[in-house]
Scaffold this motif. Structure first.
Motif: not given
Length: 420
Positions: A52, A319, A393
């Motif tokens: 991610t 993030k 995650n």
């Protein structure tokens, strides 16, 4: 064109600066070091970025080093058997590797931050080499629409109040020691693919070994996390890089002989390829107030600083930058007031809270149900796969890892399905 000042040129500050720049914002970036000083300086971290976080870089076209960086396809866990570090043969109570759905990568931040900083300047960004003070920000806050503080150390962090309700530790929980090396042999269990190896010595600490890309190409990071006051807490005051490496290897020989066997031909990548230190994991309130009445917004490590035991630092920084970028773009021409600042941080906290909970849990002695999960992962690849993908995650840990009842139910489900 809205004017934004970002103080701090790490993963989050630079990613956010380059992202805003690509959307036409007038961005000024302040760094206390030049790109050349960063490139020729000491290693800064033990970054390992999962899918991610890497995708956030790809989305901005910042994945400059992806083709030459090793693809980390798995993550392995080894737990030393009780008493196995006493004189005599060393055994592993747990030893397995799980595969990641999307590969991870590690790029030495000396390479990445210097390269990104030069890119920012080449694209017309205003780069100011200056160690900012609170007084500087007091002045700048009157000339910029938004001031973001992404420098996680030094005077500026003191502007942000510690959030005691989210910070259970007031002292460092690990003594950290890093060495970047060439010549590490592959793990015999999986010589055909690269993996991060997490070695746990109960009551002593942990060692992480990860492939990386550095100034001189492919390398590996040897990273000790020692319980303060324990046998691994011996790096403070060690100035000589070769002594640092020797100490690293001697401790591997004592506590992790299965990893030490890989180090026959190891040498440091460079004289600046070592690092040691410690800090207390801390969550801070996101808004810093200036003497003149202005407000600034904290970014990444400034507001959520985790111990690196779960490998989330650069992932969280990426993030956070992605979340803040989205919030700034959505704001349009409206003022970046304190209500917006709090909402922007809360949006990031939706993901960061899982990292904080996981990291703080891993710093404590593991409860029985966690050992059961790690043990069962050696028998059931499905469990190993799920756990290692939580590094990308961490929110999934809420479903099976923290709560003993959920853990037991999950293990029963997997073992029952296997028996069927």
């Amino acid at each position: 064109m809205r004017r934004i000042l970002i103080v701090g040129a790490g993963q989050s500050g630079l990613q956010l600066a380059l992202g805003l720049q690509s959307h036409g914002y007038d961005v000024t970036l302040m760094s206390n070091r030049t790109a050349d000083e960063i490139r020729s300086g000491r290693v800064m971290s033990t970054q390992c970025m999962f899918h991610t976080a890497l995708q956030h870089e790809r989305d901005l076209g910042l994945n400059f080093w992806e083709p030459q960086t090793p693809n980390i396809e798995g993550l392995g866990i080894s737990v030393a058997a009780p008493g196995s570090h006493d004189p005599g043969p060393t055994q592993r109570a747990i030893d397995w590797v799980g595969k990641l759905d999307g590969y991870a990568q590690s790029v030495d931040q000396r390479v990445k931050m210097s390269g990104w900083m030069e890119t920012f300047a080449e694209r017309g960004g205003q780069l100011v080499i200056h160690g900012a003070t609170v007084g500087d920000l007091d002045y700048f806050s009157r000339t910029y629409d938004l001031v973001l503080v992404a420098a996680g150390k030094g005077e500026l962090v003191s502007m942000f109040e510690r959030d005691a309700s989210r910070s259970p530790y007031s002292e460092p929980q690990r003594a950290l020691a890093v060495a970047y090396v060439h010549g590490l042999a592959p793990r015999p269990e999986h010589p055909d693919f690269d993996a991060v190896r997490c070695n746990i010595v109960p009551g002593v600490g942990e060692m992480f070994i990860m492939p990386t890309y550095t100034l001189s190409g492919r390398a590996d990071i040897l990273f000790w996390e020692g319980i303060p006051g324990g046998p691994l807490d011996v790096f403070r005051g060690v100035k000589d890089p070769s002594e640092h490496l020797k100490l690293t290897l001697d401790l591997m020989k004592t506590f992790l002989p299965w990893e030490y066997a890989r180090t026959t031909d190891v040498e440091l990548t460079d004289a600046n390829g070592v690092l040691a230190g410690r800090y207390a994991p801390t969550v801070r309130k996101p808004i810093g107030r200036l003497p003149g009445g202005g407000a600034v917004l904290g970014v990444a490590d400034v507001v959520v600083a985790n111990d690196p035991i779960t490998g989330q630092g650069s992932n969280s920084a990426s993030k956070c930058a992605a979340t803040y970028l989205a919030s700034i773009l959505e704001r349009g021409d409206k003022p970046f007031d304190e209500e917006w600042m709090q909402q922007t941080f809360d949006r990031y906290w939706d993901t960061a809270q899982h990292v904080v909970k996981w990291t703080n849990a891993m710093l404590a002695p593991p409860p029985e149900h966690v050992l059961d999960i790690l043990g069962a992962a050696g028998e059931f690849p499905r469990i190993a796969h799920r756990f290692v993908n939580c590094f990308d995650n961490p929110a999934d840990l809420e479903n099976f890892f923290f709560d003993p009842d959920k853990a037991r139910a999950y293990l029963a489900e997997v073992s029952g399905a296997s028996a069927a």
